[in-house]
Design an enzyme around this catalytic site. Structure first.
Site, PDB file in Angstrom:
ATOM      1  N   HIS A  34       0.861  -1.178   0.000  1.00 11.75           N
ATOM      2  CA  HIS A  34       0.000   0.000   0.000  1.00 11.75           C
ATOM      3  C   HIS A  34       0.901   1.233   0.000  1.00 11.75           C
ATOM      4  O   HIS A  34       2.135   1.114  -0.043  1.00 11.75           O
ATOM      5  CB  HIS A  34      -0.949  -0.023   1.205  1.00 11.75           C
ATOM      6  CG  HIS A  34      -0.255  -0.258   2.519  1.00 11.75           C
ATOM      7  ND1 HIS A  34       0.665   0.617   3.042  1.00 11.75           N
ATOM      8  CD2 HIS A  34      -0.322  -1.302   3.395  1.00 11.75           C
ATOM      9  CE1 HIS A  34       1.108   0.151   4.190  1.00 11.75           C
ATOM     10  NE2 HIS A  34       0.539  -1.015   4.431  1.00 11.75           N
ATOM     11  N   HIS A  37       4.082   1.324   2.149  1.00 12.93           N
ATOM     12  CA  HIS A  37       5.255   0.640   1.596  1.00 12.93           C
ATOM     13  C   HIS A  37       5.876   1.461   0.457  1.00 12.93           C
ATOM     14  O   HIS A  37       7.101   1.552   0.338  1.00 12.93           O
ATOM     15  CB  HIS A  37       4.861  -0.722   1.024  1.00 12.93           C
ATOM     16  CG  HIS A  37       4.272  -1.685   2.012  1.00 12.93           C
ATOM     17  ND1 HIS A  37       2.948  -2.039   1.987  1.00 12.93           N
ATOM     18  CD2 HIS A  37       4.819  -2.372   3.033  1.00 12.93           C
ATOM     19  CE1 HIS A  37       2.705  -2.923   2.949  1.00 12.93           C
ATOM     20  NE2 HIS A  37       3.818  -3.134   3.608  1.00 12.93           N
ATOM     21  N   GLY A 147       9.375   1.410   8.322  1.00 11.83           N
ATOM     22  CA  GLY A 147       8.349   2.403   8.626  1.00 11.83           C
ATOM     23  C   GLY A 147       8.201   2.646  10.115  1.00 11.83           C
ATOM     24  O   GLY A 147       8.268   1.710  10.915  1.00 11.83           O
ATOM     25  N   LYS A 149       5.532   3.105  11.400  1.00 14.43           N
ATOM     26  CA  LYS A 149       4.320   2.358  11.768  1.00 14.43           C
ATOM     27  C   LYS A 149       4.651   1.263  12.776  1.00 14.43           C
ATOM     28  O   LYS A 149       3.903   1.016  13.707  1.00 14.43           O
ATOM     29  CB  LYS A 149       3.689   1.782  10.500  1.00 14.43           C
ATOM     30  CG  LYS A 149       2.613   0.746  10.730  1.00 14.43           C
ATOM     31  CD  LYS A 149       1.310   1.408  11.045  1.00 14.43           C
ATOM     32  CE  LYS A 149       0.276   0.470  11.653  1.00 14.43           C
ATOM     33  NZ  LYS A 149       0.300  -0.897  11.240  1.00 14.43           N
ATOM     34  N   GLN A 153       9.798  -2.156  16.063  1.00 14.29           N
ATOM     35  CA  GLN A 153      10.596  -2.940  15.108  1.00 14.29           C
ATOM     36  C   GLN A 153      11.826  -2.151  14.671  1.00 14.29           C
ATOM     37  O   GLN A 153      12.930  -2.697  14.605  1.00 14.29           O
ATOM     38  CB  GLN A 153       9.729  -3.299  13.901  1.00 14.29           C
ATOM     39  CG  GLN A 153      10.481  -3.937  12.752  1.00 14.29           C
ATOM     40  CD  GLN A 153       9.533  -4.470  11.703  1.00 14.29           C
ATOM     41  OE1 GLN A 153       9.009  -5.555  11.829  1.00 14.29           O
ATOM     42  NE2 GLN A 153       9.291  -3.694  10.657  1.00 14.29           N
ATOM     43  N   VAL A 176       2.341   6.556   6.993  1.00  9.31           N
ATOM     44  CA  VAL A 176       1.379   7.029   5.990  1.00  9.31           C
ATOM     45  C   VAL A 176      -0.014   6.624   6.461  1.00  9.31           C
ATOM     46  O   VAL A 176      -0.243   5.467   6.844  1.00  9.31           O
ATOM     47  CB  VAL A 176       1.693   6.432   4.607  1.00  9.31           C
ATOM     48  CG1 VAL A 176       0.610   6.819   3.598  1.00  9.31           C
ATOM     49  CG2 VAL A 176       3.064   6.895   4.135  1.00  9.31           C
ATOM     50  N   ARG A 187      -3.128  -5.346   7.154  1.00  7.35           N
ATOM     51  CA  ARG A 187      -4.167  -5.993   7.967  1.00  7.35           C
ATOM     52  C   ARG A 187      -5.465  -5.181   8.001  1.00  7.35           C
ATOM     53  O   ARG A 187      -6.473  -5.697   8.485  1.00  7.35           O
ATOM     54  CB  ARG A 187      -3.664  -6.242   9.387  1.00  7.35           C
ATOM     55  CG  ARG A 187      -2.633  -7.366   9.460  1.00  7.35           C
ATOM     56  CD  ARG A 187      -2.347  -7.780  10.896  1.00  7.35           C
ATOM     57  NE  ARG A 187      -1.566  -8.987  10.996  1.00  7.35           N
ATOM     58  CZ  ARG A 187      -0.240  -9.035  11.209  1.00  7.35           C
ATOM     59  NH1 ARG A 187       0.444  -7.929  11.361  1.00  7.35           N
ATOM     60  NH2 ARG A 187       0.393 -10.189  11.273  1.00  7.35           N
TER      61      ARG A 187
HETATM   62  P1  AMP Z   1       4.868  -5.065   6.508  1.00  4.64           P
HETATM   63  O1  AMP Z   1       4.642  -5.436   5.084  1.00  4.64           O
HETATM   64  O2  AMP Z   1       3.617  -4.779   7.271  1.00  4.64           O
HETATM   65  O3  AMP Z   1       5.792  -6.024   7.212  1.00  4.64           O
HETATM   66  O4  AMP Z   1       5.627  -3.693   6.487  1.00  4.64           O
HETATM   67  C1  AMP Z   1       6.818  -3.542   5.755  1.00  4.64           C
HETATM   68  C2  AMP Z   1       7.404  -2.202   6.070  1.00  4.64           C
HETATM   69  O5  AMP Z   1       6.475  -1.184   5.709  1.00  4.64           O
HETATM   70  C3  AMP Z   1       7.708  -2.025   7.561  1.00  4.64           C
HETATM   71  O6  AMP Z   1       8.928  -1.330   7.699  1.00  4.64           O
HETATM   72  C4  AMP Z   1       6.536  -1.213   8.019  1.00  4.64           C
HETATM   73  O7  AMP Z   1       6.819  -0.415   9.157  1.00  4.64           O
HETATM   74  C5  AMP Z   1       6.285  -0.334   6.813  1.00  4.64           C
HETATM   75  N1  AMP Z   1       4.930   0.193   6.849  1.00  4.64           N
HETATM   76  C6  AMP Z   1       3.787  -0.513   6.999  1.00  4.64           C
HETATM   77  N2  AMP Z   1       2.716   0.308   7.053  1.00  4.64           N
HETATM   78  C7  AMP Z   1       3.206   1.576   6.958  1.00  4.64           C
HETATM   79  C8  AMP Z   1       2.614   2.874   6.972  1.00  4.64           C
HETATM   80  N3  AMP Z   1       1.304   3.047   7.098  1.00  4.64           N
HETATM   81  N4  AMP Z   1       3.438   3.938   6.847  1.00  4.64           N
HETATM   82  C9  AMP Z   1       4.770   3.782   6.729  1.00  4.64           C
HETATM   83  N5  AMP Z   1       5.394   2.590   6.704  1.00  4.64           N
HETATM   84  C10 AMP Z   1       4.620   1.495   6.819  1.00  4.64           C
END
Ligand code: AMP
Length: 279
Positions: A34, A37, A147, A149, A153, A176, A187
């Site tokens: 999204h 990412h 992120g 977010k 982590q 974001v 999710r």
């Molecule tokens: P994930 O696919 O959920 O494991 O996230 C992959 C990366 O994208 C991680 O570093 C997350 O922190 C980042 N990420 C996920 N959602 C957001 C968001 N809304 N804003 C910024 N980064 C994000």
């Protein structure tokens, strides 16, 4: 744009990029990409000559009772989005490409990973650190973008990078959000319209904390109680709402503006969301 499933082939491609003098940026993801990412891909492009995006639903960071099987997977759409952002390579391994059946080595951060998400999900960060260490070894990036977010982590990864001497710059990119404030998350696909509306209480609680700090409030316990009340009233029950030192994640009593953060995780039925803000 190149795509790889084999770690050896990705490693060889990255080594060739390095020989050409190109700095490599890595964006680790679990796919279902999204705008959050995509913002990381853009941040990586600003810092590096070539950008590798990994798309891997990492089984080792899910506990047996979690949503590994149900986690949304949209590989074709993800490839198109990566291409659209100008990614140079996408790494799409299968679990068997990443983990031998008898894999027996883990990377464990033992301090920052214990609390908050780690208290609720005791094996989560062991899976995250292990897969990120493996990605770092395969790609050998100069820069990796994560992120905000997932605030804890990034802190855990930074600690791992420091403690294991990875020569990699870790960038924390801003959260974001949808226009109404909900932090974007793969999710969010699980949310019914009602649950989504109620989930706006998480970002509302955080905005309330920010406003209170801007108005002079420094008492962490009061900020936490107010935030809990906001999400609870909307039916999202907190696993935790915690004001912490933004570097060490240690809970604090008194907010130090610019150096503190509020982190929260809330449940509604079997749904669970996290969000945070710097204060
Ligand atoms: P994930 O696919 O959920 O494991 O996230 C992959 C990366 O994208 C991680 O570093 C997350 O922190 C980042 N990420 C996920 N959602 C957001 C968001 N809304 N804003 C910024 N980064 C994000």
């Amino acid at each position: 744009m190149e795509t790889f499933a084999s770690p050896e082939e990705l490693h060889a491609w990255c080594a060739a990029q390095k020989r050409l003098g190109r700095a490599i940026g890595l964006v680790p993801t679990m796919g279902s990409l999204h705008e959050g990412h995509l913002s990381l891909i853009r941040a990586a492009k600003e810092k590096a000559d070539v950008v590798v995006v990994s798309v891997f639903v990492n089984p080792t960071q899910f506990a047996p009772n979690e949503d590994y099987e149900a986690y949304p997977r949209r590989e074709q759409a993800d490839l198109a989005l990566c291409q659209g952002q100008g990614a140079d390579a996408v790494y799409l391994p299968r679990p068997a490409d990443m983990y031998a059946d008898d894999a027996s080595t883990w990377v464990t951060e033992t301090q920052l990973a214990k609390t908050l998400e780690g208290a609720e999900r005791p094996t989560h960060f062991r899976g995250v650190c292990t897969v990120v260490a493996k990605l770092f070894n395969i790609v050998q990036p100069d820069v990796a973008v994560f992120g905000q977010k997932d605030f804890q982590q990034v802190a855990v990864i930074r600690r791992m990078v420091r403690d294991l001497n990875y020569p990699i710059q870790i960038i924390r990119a801003p959260i974001v959000r949808d226009p109404d404030g909900l932090a974007k998350s793969s999710r969010n696909a699980y949310l019914t319209p009602d649950a989504r509306t109620a989930a706006l209480s998480l970002s509302k609680a955080l905005r309330g904390a920010q406003a209170a700090v801007a108005a002079g409030e420094r008492d962490a316990a009061r900020l936490e109680a107010d935030a809990r009340a906001v999400t609870t009233a909307a039916g999202w029950l907190p696993d935790y709402v915690q004001v912490v030192d933004a570097e060490t994640l240690i809970p604090i009593q008194t907010v130090l503006p610019g150096a503190s953060a509020m982190l929260l995780a809330c449940r509604r039925g079997n749904l669970r969301l996290i969000d945070n803000t710097l204060l």
